[in-house]
Structures are given as structure tokens and as C-alpha cells.
Design an enzyme around this catalytic site. Sequence first.
Site: not given
Length: 120
Positions: A38, A18, A16
Site C-alpha cells: 500500500k 480486512v 479493503k
Amino acid sequence: MSEGIYIIGTDTEVGKTVVSAGLMHLLLAEKYPSAYFKPVASGAVIINGTTESIDAVFVRTASGFIEEGENITPFVFKNEVAPHLAARLEQMPIDVALIKDRFQYLKDVMNGSSPKGRVV
């Protein structure tokens, strides 16, 4: 109105971060207003005395996205366990209102209505 791309995976170490870094790199290279968000992360590093999300540091480094870690990931836990468990272990409750605030901030940065934000 902001559009988004959501990178979702059902396990750790499935790529996820990368994929997110690669997409951010491509979007920013083409001058698309873009931000990485995030809101909650488990697994941290200490950089200049500040606890930062390992994932956020990677995405910023790989993509060229310039933003303060606290805006990208408002809740960072040192324990590399599920975020709700890390929050309990570290006695730091997750505040949904703060997550919404930081998300709105990043949307404002992308739309050019925030004087503080920086996107390359």
C-alpha cells in the site's frame, strides 16, 4: 513476471484492509510467494518510535507477512485525510520513483532475488 491481486474500494471503511489481510493469510498459508503493498496511507500509529500505517500493521499481524513497514508503505501520513491533502499538510511530497523502487523490491523478494526480504 509477477502477477497481482488489486483490492480497490471507493470509500474508507469498506473492508479493503480486512480482505487484503485475509487473502495474504490464505496465500502465505499455501506457500504462495506473496506481498502486501500500500504505497501511500493516511492514518498512522507509532510503534517503537517509527510511524507505521495502521493498515500495514493490521495486515502483517493478521497474515504473518514479515516485512519492514517502510517497504510495504513508503509514504505514511498521520492526518487521516485524502493522501494528497495529507502530503500537503505534512509537507512531505509523494515521490513516485520511491514507490516504484519499493514495489520492485517486493517483487524481487517474492521472486527470491532479494537477500533482504522475508516472506513466511
